[in-house]
Design an enzyme around this catalytic site. Sequence first.
Site, PDB file in Angstrom:
ATOM      1  N   ASP A   1       5.561 -11.584  -2.501  1.00 46.23           N
ATOM      2  CA  ASP A   1       4.308 -12.093  -3.052  1.00 46.23           C
ATOM      3  C   ASP A   1       3.171 -11.887  -2.066  1.00 46.23           C
ATOM      4  O   ASP A   1       3.389 -11.638  -0.874  1.00 46.23           O
ATOM      5  CB  ASP A   1       4.441 -13.570  -3.420  1.00 46.23           C
ATOM      6  CG  ASP A   1       4.674 -14.457  -2.201  1.00 46.23           C
ATOM      7  OD1 ASP A   1       5.568 -14.121  -1.390  1.00 46.23           O
ATOM      8  OD2 ASP A   1       3.968 -15.486  -2.041  1.00 46.23           O
TER       9      ASP A   1
ATOM     10  N   GLU B   1       6.122 -17.202  -0.794  1.00 53.74           N
ATOM     11  CA  GLU B   1       5.884 -17.612   0.590  1.00 53.74           C
ATOM     12  C   GLU B   1       4.426 -17.968   0.836  1.00 53.74           C
ATOM     13  O   GLU B   1       4.125 -18.865   1.614  1.00 53.74           O
ATOM     14  CB  GLU B   1       6.325 -16.490   1.537  1.00 53.74           C
ATOM     15  CG  GLU B   1       6.331 -16.853   3.009  1.00 53.74           C
ATOM     16  CD  GLU B   1       4.978 -16.689   3.695  1.00 53.74           C
ATOM     17  OE1 GLU B   1       4.804 -17.257   4.789  1.00 53.74           O
ATOM     18  OE2 GLU B   1       4.093 -15.986   3.125  1.00 53.74           O
TER      19      GLU B   1
END
Length: 452
Positions: free
Chosen positions: A93, A155
Amino acid sequence: MQSNLTEAVAALMPGLKDDLARLVAIPSVSEWGYPPHTRPAILAAHDAVVDLLRDAGVRDIRDLELPGTAPIITGTIPGPEGSPTVLLYSHYDIVGAGDEAEWTSPPFEATERDGAIFGRGAADTKANVLVHVGALRAWGGRPPVTIKVLIEGQEEVGSPLEEGFPSRHPEHFRADAILIADGGSIRAGQPSLTVSLRGDARITVEVRTLAGGKHSGQYGGAAPDALIVLLRALTTLWDDHGNVAVAGLRREEWPGETYTDEEFRALAEIEPGLSIVGTGGLGSKIWSGPAITVLGIDAPAVDGAPASVQAQARALLNVRVHPEQPAAEAQAAVVAHLAAQRPFGVPLTITAGATGDGFRTSPTGAAGDAMVAAMDAAWSGTTVQTATGGAIPLVKAIADAIPEAAIFVFGATDSFANIHGPDERVLIDEWRRATLAEALFFHEIAERWAVR
């Protein structure tokens, strides 16, 4: 072996650049709670990473599904009997692109120029996902160690793995060495291992003095102004040099590599004529000592502000904490300091928020020797120990759950990669060297394990 792997990684780079272009083109921006509108891009990135891992030899690929988060990719490559186990971690991500007008080239179009590849996520941290892929490809998918893979997709907004998950489910993290590919070199060409991360804590400070705002002409000078009270209390947190002035916060000189003042001025983009604040070494200010930042403050905007004495005011503080001091302990020290303040006799309302502990390690033992040897060889230099002032709570969570594992934070980026900003970029040579370092590490740790 080194020359063979060096040639193999060099030959792989054109294909890896194509892979990075495909990943950068996917706007896998994460948001807390994994809302529906984020899922198509997140899942596209997930699927692309799964395909890359499978092509690199990873087997038994599965998704670890946790509530309210993107799927976490796991997988394995069985190694020779008796070989060490190496866990490879990264995330797929990214943060948003921000104002695209500030970018020289489109943020979701990988653009190569000046020896770098520009694009959102190119450095943080899709190139680092491909460090793992490239290192496995260099071994033809059959490295001399047992491989475990864990690549997550949330994250950037707070990993669900941070919330005690490693301690509850250590089987996902148990390894002899853990490579956290979410970092890089202090400067281009300087092999760097991040061995220290500061912890952090949040604190909210509120003041209420009046039932409502009052005319500054009629009441100013006698009615207690909440904003002035708040500002007066906040200024006690620092001394005249800019050092944090709260008793009980740990600080010591940083023993490893750090920036020069000139490098830091350039990185921070400090305005001409202004000085770096604080006394002592730069490393102790940004890595092995505390910092307190006012993240936000509720106050009327200047444009259109009424002529009023303020009835209430509020500020959000971020406390960065020495890597070996419990964040809750440091937070309590700041709370106690503020609670003792009574500007003009007015008490403050203080609320302690979230905390995250820091991390400190040292590259020792067989795994440490292997990592340093691999990085020295990949960069043709001497590996230095460095730190970051940012917190990665997952690292501490893994260290607590698997204390016997050697944990290494490294990667393809450098300090000028401009992660989270416009024109984010990864230097191709740094990326190549990080990939080579990981491939060499597999050999180095296997050799040392065999003679233990």
